[in-house]
Design an enzyme around this catalytic site. Structure first.
Site, mmCIF file in Angstrom:
data_model
loop_
_atom_site.group_PDB
_atom_site.id
_atom_site.type_symbol
_atom_site.label_atom_id
_atom_site.label_comp_id
_atom_site.label_asym_id
_atom_site.label_seq_id
_atom_site.Cartn_x
_atom_site.Cartn_y
_atom_site.Cartn_z
ATOM 1 N N SER A 106 0.792 -1.231 0.000
ATOM 2 C CA SER A 106 0.000 0.000 0.000
ATOM 3 C C SER A 106 0.823 1.279 0.000
ATOM 4 O O SER A 106 0.340 2.315 -0.443
ATOM 5 C CB SER A 106 -0.937 -0.008 1.202
ATOM 6 O OG SER A 106 -0.209 -0.155 2.400
ATOM 7 N N HIS B 37 -5.453 -3.600 -1.545
ATOM 8 C CA HIS B 37 -5.210 -2.624 -2.612
ATOM 9 C C HIS B 37 -5.178 -3.269 -3.999
ATOM 10 O O HIS B 37 -4.876 -2.603 -4.983
ATOM 11 C CB HIS B 37 -3.912 -1.855 -2.351
ATOM 12 C CG HIS B 37 -4.047 -0.893 -1.213
ATOM 13 N ND1 HIS B 37 -4.478 0.402 -1.365
ATOM 14 C CD2 HIS B 37 -3.850 -1.070 0.120
ATOM 15 C CE1 HIS B 37 -4.526 1.006 -0.191
ATOM 16 N NE2 HIS B 37 -4.151 0.131 0.731
ATOM 17 N N LYS C 114 -12.172 0.148 -0.060
ATOM 18 C CA LYS C 114 -11.277 0.913 -0.949
ATOM 19 C C LYS C 114 -11.902 0.951 -2.353
ATOM 20 O O LYS C 114 -12.794 1.757 -2.574
ATOM 21 C CB LYS C 114 -9.887 0.313 -0.897
ATOM 22 C CG LYS C 114 -9.333 0.290 0.550
ATOM 23 C CD LYS C 114 -7.921 -0.151 0.636
ATOM 24 C CE LYS C 114 -7.499 -0.504 2.055
ATOM 25 N NZ LYS C 114 -7.654 0.564 3.039
HETATM 26 C C1 LIG Z 1 -3.047 -3.971 3.111
HETATM 27 C C2 LIG Z 1 -4.205 -3.566 3.976
HETATM 28 N N1 LIG Z 1 -4.846 -4.497 4.682
HETATM 29 C C3 LIG Z 1 -5.901 -4.178 5.457
HETATM 30 C C4 LIG Z 1 -6.350 -2.882 5.569
HETATM 31 C C5 LIG Z 1 -7.513 -2.562 6.448
HETATM 32 O O1 LIG Z 1 -8.658 -2.366 5.689
HETATM 33 P P1 LIG Z 1 -9.903 -1.532 6.222
HETATM 34 O O2 LIG Z 1 -9.575 -0.095 6.099
HETATM 35 O O3 LIG Z 1 -11.026 -1.956 5.328
HETATM 36 O O4 LIG Z 1 -10.129 -1.953 7.638
HETATM 37 C C6 LIG Z 1 -5.712 -1.886 4.844
HETATM 38 C C7 LIG Z 1 -6.184 -0.481 4.958
HETATM 39 O O5 LIG Z 1 -5.488 0.473 4.794
HETATM 40 C C8 LIG Z 1 -4.609 -2.220 4.015
HETATM 41 O O6 LIG Z 1 -3.978 -1.293 3.302
#
Ligand SMILES: Cc1ncc(COP(=O)(O)O)c(C=O)c1O
Length: 396
Positions: free
Chosen positions: A185, A213, A243
């Site tokens: 990310s 992502h 997202k």
């Molecule tokens: C790689 C990754 N996993 C999990 C999450 C968590 O997702 P959520 O915002 O839907 O809780 C994110 C959020 O930024 C992320 O970038």
């Protein structure tokens, strides 16, 4: 009030501020679109994860409103008591089709998915090989499982092979997992899934891909695993619904047995109220939209490529991104924050990201172009980048 707590809080806050690590949180008035209103200023928004612009989609808004009318605003309970609604079941069937797996289970957030599935499957007699740049929710899920955590150098397949061999040959662990982001990310690079699957086969590793992502972005929208055609090889696919999908929540996709097991073992499933009905229906519509057309996906990539090329031509260090995620790596934390602040004053909202979200000394402004941006918006953003970059000596 506790004196010790007050001292702890004030000294830590001061320390963060002194070191340029304190994050000022802005309030967005109204919808989170390609242009946002912060303190009455219209800013080009390059900070959201709303990749496809679905957060404000009319069809999704209508689906949510209609479902609020028919089902109410809340699910009423955790899934196992009486919080499993017909719309949850419908969504999970759609998600399984979307990911090309036998089954899927939805959670209240992507973060919760990693708490649920890592801890659900792994235990203190196990080991988890984890890419060093994995997201915080993976790190926390691994910690919660009590398995031994073995950090693997970022996307380093020799290091993975070596550590997989050591872990499996040691005879100390009942199960060994390799866990990785599908798309990283903060840098936008993609996990080397074909090699990962090959190594996993050689050492009987459980494979877990967090595609927060990647879903909606890679594989014509279906994600990184599908991009590489590995739906039958990767054991556990996690994705977010917050997202590219534009709403909130997350899911785990895999075999029917995996999903059945998580429904009896995963603590966020058992002990936290399920997704609201309106959100669930909107998500279902979004996923169906992605399955029916790649139009938004294609526009996202077009905009991503355009912005990337523009920033690179201006002389910014955009790292090794292979996706629309476009970091401008500045380095020093204070300069990064000053850079982001000046961008905002000039009309671009691109937040600085510094330690602990990224390693110290690699502060960056991360740009997230979306399908909803117009070329005019991106051109205006590039002009501002050039002006501020020269002013702060980030580019020459
Ligand atoms: C790689 C990754 N996993 C999990 C999450 C968590 O997702 P959520 O915002 O839907 O809780 C994110 C959020 O930024 C992320 O970038």
């Amino acid at each position: 009030m506790s004196k010790i707590l007050n001292e702890f809080l004030s000294s830590n806050l001061q320390d963060l501020k002194d070191n340029g690590l304190y994050n000022e949180i802005n309030v967005v008035r109204g919808a989170n679109g390609p242009v946002i209103d912060i303190d009455g200023e219209a800013l080009i928004n390059l900070s959201s994860n709303n990749y496809l612009g679905l957060a404000t989609d009319e069809l999704l808004k209508k689906a949510a409103k209609d479902t609020i009318d028919s089902h109410g605003v809340g699910a009423g309970a955790v899934r196992t008591i009486n919080g499993t609604l017909d719309v949850h079941v419908e969504l999970e069937e759609t998600l399984a089709k979307f990911k090309g797996t036998e089954a899927a289970v939805a959670f209240q957030s992507g973060f919760n998915c990693n708490m649920a599935a890592i801890q659900g499957v792994m235990d203190k007699e196990d080991a988890i090989l984890s890419d060093e740049l994995n997201h915080a929710s993976i790190i926390d899920g691994c910690r919660l499982s009590r398995a031994k955590i073995i950090r693997v150098n970022h996307s380093d397949m020799d290091d993975l092979r070596k550590k997989a061999r050591e872990a499996t040959e040691s005879g100390q662990f009942k199960k060994v997992m390799y866990i990785t982001d599908g798309v990283f990310s903060m840098d936008g690079d993609v996990a080397k899934l074909p090699e990962i699957v090959e190594i996993a086969k050689a050492f009987d590793l459980i494979t877990y891909v967090d595609d927060a992502h990647g879903s909606g972005v890679m594989g014509k929208g279906a994600g990184t695993v599908k991009h590489f055609g590995l739906e039958k090889e990767v054991d556990i696919q996690m994705g977010t619904l917050s997202k590219a999908i534009g709403v909130v929540g997350g899911y785990i996709a895999g075999t029917q047995d995996l999903v059945d097991y998580l429904k009896v073992a995963a603590r966020p499933f058992l002990f936290s109220t399920s997704l609201t009905p309106g959100d669930t229906k909107a998500i279902n519509e979004a996923v169906k939209m992605l399955m029916a057309s790649t139009e938004l996906h294609d526009r996202l990539w077009e905009n991503g490529d355009y912005l990337k090329k523009g920033l690179e031509t201006l002389g910014f260090n955009i790292g090794n991104s292979e996706t629309p995620i476009t970091p401008c790596i500045i380095g020093d934390e204070k300069t990064t924050q000053a850079f982001s602040k000046r961008l905002m004053e000039e009309g671009v909202y691109a937040k600085s990201i510094v330690f602990p979200t990224v390693p110290r000394g690699t502060g960056r402004v991360r740009n997230m172009p979306t399908a909803a941006h117009t070329k005019e918006m991106l051109d205006e953003a590039l002009e501002i980048y050039e002006k501020v970059g020269k002013e702060l000596n980030v580019i020459s």
